[in-house]
Design an enzyme around this catalytic site. Structure first.
Site, PDB file in Angstrom:
ATOM      1  N   ASP A 155       0.826  -1.207   0.000  1.00 35.19           N
ATOM      2  CA  ASP A 155       0.000   0.000   0.000  1.00 35.19           C
ATOM      3  C   ASP A 155       0.858   1.253   0.000  1.00 35.19           C
ATOM      4  OD1 ASP A 155       0.710  -0.824   2.688  1.00 35.19           O
ATOM      5  OD2 ASP A 155      -0.583   0.764   3.440  1.00 35.19           O
ATOM      6  N   GLU A 209      -0.086  -0.977   5.824  1.00 33.57           N
ATOM      7  CA  GLU A 209       1.012  -0.525   6.669  1.00 33.57           C
ATOM      8  C   GLU A 209       0.843   0.942   7.039  1.00 33.57           C
ATOM      9  OE1 GLU A 209       4.949   1.181   7.739  1.00 33.57           O
ATOM     10  OE2 GLU A 209       3.610   1.728   6.094  1.00 33.57           O
ATOM     11  N   ASP A 224      12.123  -0.804   3.820  1.00 37.23           N
ATOM     12  CA  ASP A 224      11.118   0.245   4.020  1.00 37.23           C
ATOM     13  C   ASP A 224      11.694   1.434   4.783  1.00 37.23           C
ATOM     14  OD1 ASP A 224       8.671   1.536   3.918  1.00 37.23           O
ATOM     15  OD2 ASP A 224       7.854   0.499   5.666  1.00 37.23           O
TER      16      ASP A 224
END
Length: 476
Positions: free
Chosen positions: A76, A143, A167
């Site tokens: 996402d 997330e 990330d």
């Protein structure tokens, strides 16, 4: 079509991802895309009820018996656009632009957070000539709105003992710890009554916003807090009723704009107050937010909030803290505790104020939540914690960290470092089901994530792709 950027095996997949709408909460299509990708390559794949996807690939020759490595990211993205953009995040692909050394989007977030992790993972899974241990690629959902996907991972779903979370957004800094956090929602019951006066609309615009974890240290202006201060200045000299108020769009993005419609007993005087206060705010934020603008104009009447609700809401908006609360005593330059007064939104009979709180100290996190709860109670609002996530604690011994640092130095002739971050990472939640898993987080240089100026440095993305391949080779 493609981006025509090297390495094409990565950027072609990033392009494909950005053709699919993938705002948090709208991930089914991209999740199904990942499942189809795996099935087309005869790879074992699991899709759970949250649309998380796990794809497994055996180790290559010489790595068959190595410990499994988990490659992890989220599918996402935060969807934010400029005020003048007509982009529809539910249907439109992200329009990407190569701008010198950077890849950005046209008037929207780019989605490199965290689409680049997915692109790396797909390129690895799609390759027949990379050396690597057995792999479990975990791509999670939601997330950006609370880590619901990672929270849904259960014991036994993953076997890996080493995890690469791709990330983070600063090349050469490997993250080994992160803050925990919680989302607090305060609701005020909307009650209305007639009030005669002049109707005005006030807008706060032009703020930089940004990620409420990594950018909070920059002390940028918060549009919701500024609006509360403006309303407080008005009520010092005029009778005021709020008709409607909105600000911000995401719990983890510093709000860059806010808008309120009010009824006042002296419109001209209020306009003078607002314009004078705008000068003060511009001076206050001349360094951090030089584009700050406050616009006031006439508007159409509709029945406003009661005097009591107007007063209560302004009180709450003014008294709650915002931004950095404390700095780490252990790591220079690291924020320990902060909060972002993120979203003001109005429903049919409820006015809701959402605040995101982060801290690497559980006790201080609870203290800030207590402050918000007491403020809500005093201002006749209802308080609820709607989401929370744990911190990821630093571990003294880490083979993955040591190999990552050495691999980076060997490849690029530069010393990398490791650090903690004042933001939530899924590593904290995944540690709950993988307590013995050795984890690091890294990524290429991404600037202004969660804002329409988000951009990824192309050279850095190329370097971290080379690094990822070499690290997998070294994790035999």
């Amino acid at each position: 079509m493609s981006l025509n950027i090297e390495p094409k095996e990565v950027f072609n997949w990033f392009y494909e991802l950005n053709q699919i709408p993938r705002e948090s909460g709208n991930e089914k299509e991209v999740s199904d895309f990942l499942v189809a990708f795996a099935k087309d390559r005869n790879l074992e794949v699991i899709q759970d009820e949250e649309y998380n996807v796990i794809i497994k690939k055996p180790g290559t020759e010489g790595y068959e018996n190595s410990q499994t490595v988990i490659i992890q990211g989220h599918m996402d993205m935060v969807c934010v656009k400029t005020e003048n953009s007509n982009h529809n995040f539910d249907t439109d692909p992200i329009e990407m632009v190569v701008d010198g050394e950077f890849l950005r989007a046209k008037d929207t977030t780019l989605g490199a957070d965290d689409g680049i992790a997915v692109a790396y993972a797909l390129a690895i899974l799609d390759s027949d000539d990379l050396s690597h241990p057995p792999l479990e690629v975990l791509i999670t959902t939601n997330e950006e709105t609370g880590m619901d996907g990672a929270a849904a991972i259960k014991d036994g779903m993953l076997k890996g003992t080493r995890l690469l979370n791709i990330d983070s957004e600063e090349e050469g800094i490997f993250l080994v710890s992160c803050a925990g956090g919680a989302t607090a929602e305060v609701e005020f019951k909307i009650e209305r009554e007639d009030f005669k006066g002049e109707v005005l609309e006030i807008s706060v615009k032009g703020l930089l916003g940004g990620h409420s974890g990594s950018e909070i240290i920059r002390q940028r202006a918060n549009a919701n807090k500024l609006m509360g201060r403006i309303l407080n200045e008005i009520r010092k000299a005029a009778q005021i009723r709020i008709i409607s108020i909105t600000g911000g769009i995401k719990h983890n993005a510093i709000p860059s704009d806010a808008k309120v419609k009010i009824v006042v007993d002296n419109g001209e005087k209020v306009k003078e107050i607002v314009k004078e206060f705008e000068k003060q705010l511009k001076a206050e934020y001349r360094v951090e937010d030089g584009g700050l603008t406050v616009i006031i104009e006439d508007a159409q009447y509709s029945k406003p909030y009661t005097e009591q609700l107007t007063s209560n809401f302004i009180d709450y908006s003014v008294v709650i803290p915002d931004g950095v609360i404390s700095m780490s005593k252990d790591i220079d330059g690291l924020v320990e505790t902060s909060l972002n007064n993120a979203v003001i939104e109005e429903f049919e009979d409820v006015l809701k104020y959402t605040t995101s709180v982060r801290s690497s100290s559980a006790s201080e996190l609870q203290y800030v939540l207590n402050v918000l709860e007491i403020a809500a109670e005093k201002c006749r609002g209802s308080f609820e914690i709607t989401n929370s996530y744990p911190a990821w604690q630093f571990e003294e011994e880490s083979e993955v960290r040591d190999k990552a640092l050495q691999t980076y130095k060997d490849l690029f002739g530069e010393e990398a470092t490791y650090d903690a971050i004042h933001a939530g990472l899924e590593c904290g939640l995944l540690k709950g089901v993988l307590p013995d898993c050795d984890m690091i987080s890294y990524g290429p240089n991404i600037f202004d994530a969660h804002s329409p100026t988000e951009r990824m440095e192309i050279k850095s993305a190329q370097k971290m792709w080379k690094f990822t391949k070499e690290l997998l080779k070294n994790l035999k």
